[in-house]
Design a protein around this motif. Structure first.
Motif, PDB file in Angstrom:
ATOM      1  N   THR A 251     -38.574 -50.894   4.686  1.00 34.44           N
ATOM      2  CA  THR A 251     -38.639 -50.304   3.341  1.00 34.44           C
ATOM      3  C   THR A 251     -38.478 -48.792   3.402  1.00 34.44           C
ATOM      4  O   THR A 251     -37.742 -48.189   2.605  1.00 34.44           O
TER       5      THR A 251
ATOM      6  N   GLU B 194     -35.428 -46.497   1.822  1.00 33.02           N
ATOM      7  CA  GLU B 194     -35.669 -45.352   0.939  1.00 33.02           C
ATOM      8  C   GLU B 194     -34.928 -44.118   1.446  1.00 33.02           C
ATOM      9  O   GLU B 194     -34.367 -43.346   0.657  1.00 33.02           O
TER      10      GLU B 194
ATOM     11  N   ARG C 191     -32.148 -44.104   3.334  1.00 28.72           N
ATOM     12  CA  ARG C 191     -30.716 -44.316   3.138  1.00 28.72           C
ATOM     13  C   ARG C 191     -30.302 -44.134   1.683  1.00 28.72           C
ATOM     14  O   ARG C 191     -29.190 -43.688   1.393  1.00 28.72           O
ATOM     15  N   ALA C 192     -31.210 -44.468   0.767  1.00 25.19           N
ATOM     16  CA  ALA C 192     -30.909 -44.339  -0.664  1.00 25.19           C
ATOM     17  C   ALA C 192     -31.110 -42.926  -1.177  1.00 25.19           C
ATOM     18  O   ALA C 192     -30.829 -42.651  -2.351  1.00 25.19           O
ATOM     19  N   GLY C 193     -31.589 -42.027  -0.327  1.00 26.12           N
ATOM     20  CA  GLY C 193     -31.792 -40.645  -0.738  1.00 26.12           C
ATOM     21  C   GLY C 193     -33.068 -40.404  -1.507  1.00 26.12           C
ATOM     22  O   GLY C 193     -33.268 -39.326  -2.077  1.00 26.12           O
ATOM     23  N   ARG C 194     -33.977 -41.397  -1.513  1.00 27.77           N
ATOM     24  CA  ARG C 194     -35.235 -41.242  -2.240  1.00 27.77           C
ATOM     25  C   ARG C 194     -36.373 -40.750  -1.359  1.00 27.77           C
ATOM     26  O   ARG C 194     -37.495 -40.537  -1.828  1.00 27.77           O
ATOM     27  N   ALA C 195     -36.104 -40.568  -0.075  1.00 26.32           N
ATOM     28  CA  ALA C 195     -37.115 -40.070   0.864  1.00 26.32           C
ATOM     29  C   ALA C 195     -36.390 -39.345   1.989  1.00 26.32           C
ATOM     30  O   ALA C 195     -35.174 -39.483   2.166  1.00 26.32           O
ATOM     31  N   ASP C 196     -37.143 -38.573   2.756  1.00 26.93           N
ATOM     32  CA  ASP C 196     -36.546 -37.851   3.877  1.00 26.93           C
ATOM     33  C   ASP C 196     -37.032 -38.428   5.203  1.00 26.93           C
ATOM     34  O   ASP C 196     -37.805 -39.388   5.244  1.00 26.93           O
TER      35      ASP C 196
END
Length: 300
Positions: free
Chosen positions: A134, A138, A140-145
């Motif tokens: 998970t 996130e 890969r989707a740019g929603r986390a670093d």
């Protein structure tokens, strides 16, 4: 967190684990390589976890098996260097485990499972693997670093530590501490000193050293001596007397070159010409076994 190690091919950011995880993790890392194909040698590392945000990597293990990157994989401890091929751009986030940490995560004896790339579902439970997958999704989707993924790795390890039977084996932890202290006492500590540090028989020390490190003490010190010598010879920012100590740990140059070839895949001259290999041999990435080098770097 240390300053990133840069080379023409690679960028490695070493991230210190949380204080409560330092018995289990040498370091967390973010490893990036630019566009194109890169080839080098992976030194005889401790076990590692890799989560690949992008790119591909392949390791040719001793014995001829090929370890290929997936979303999340683990390398069991390496007893010798292995050819490494990278197809970039690549970004991998992961952790380097201490012997206790790998035993906690995998419950696999190192003398039975080493020099191998393992699928994540062989190492982690479904719930722990879902946490890691998970966090990777996130990212890969740019929603986390990358730091968020490191925190997810730490959360999984923290939960494992709370429930691990191996972590609660105080006699084994005491021996591992004695072995770590012995390895860190000099570049070439005598095996007799280890036997003097431990409160159990030599036969038990040999057996448990093979279980947690893959080899008996005499072979273990040889591996760490070569890796430390390579760390010193790879980095020009270290004091000259430290270089002298590393070289003096060997009977002659032929023995130094032989061991470096076995455990780093390169001779000292080849190491100087391979910036990716030098980056992989940064002492910040080798936990307690890089301490003797790191301390001198800071003092210089």
């Amino acid at each position: 967190m240390t300053d990133p190690v840069m080379s023409p091919q690679a960028r490695i950011e070493w991230i210190a684990p949380a204080r409560d995880l330092r018995d289990f993790v040498n370091t967390l890392f973010v490893f990036s390589v630019g566009e194109g194909r890169a080839e080098s040698m992976m030194p005889a590392y401790s076990a590692q976890l890799f989560a690949f945000a992008r790119g591909r990597a392949e390791v040719l293990h001793a014995g001829g098996t090929v370890g290929q990157s997936g979303d999340i994989v683990c390398n069991a401890p390496l007893m010798r260097a292995a050819p490494l091929t990278i197809e970039g751009p690549l970004t991998s986030i992961g952790a380097s485990f201490t012997p206790l940490g790998w035993a906690m995560v995998s419950e696999l004896p190192v003398d039975e499972v080493h020099d191998a790339t393992l699928a994540a579902d062989r190492v982690f439970s479904p719930s722990h693997l879902l946490q890691l997958e998970t966090a990777l999704a996130e990212l890969r989707a740019g929603r986390a670093d990358e730091r968020a993924l490191c925190q997810a790795i730490e959360a999984v390890l923290r939960d494992l530590a709370r429930h691990s039977r191996i972590v609660r084996q105080e006699d084994h932890r005491a021996l591992l501490g004695a072995i770590e202290a012995w390895l860190g006492s000099s570049f070439n500590p005598p095996v007799a000193e280890l036997y003097g540090r431990a409160d159990i028989s030599q036969r038990q020390i040999q057996r448990l050293c093979k279980r947690y490190f893959g080899v008996p003490p005499a072979q273990l010190v040889k591996r760490h001596r070569a890796i430390r010598a390579a760390m010193v010879l790879a980095h020009d920012d270290l004091p000259g007397d430290l270089r002298d100590h590393a070289i003096a740990a060997y009977f002659d140059q032929a023995h130094l070159i032989r061991d470096m070839r076995r455990f780093t895949g390169l001779t000292p001259k080849q190491l100087q010409a391979d910036p990716l290999a030098r980056a992989l041999l940064d002492p910040e990435g080798h936990g307690r076994h890089g301490e003797v080098v790191r301390w001198r770097r800071k003092d210089a």
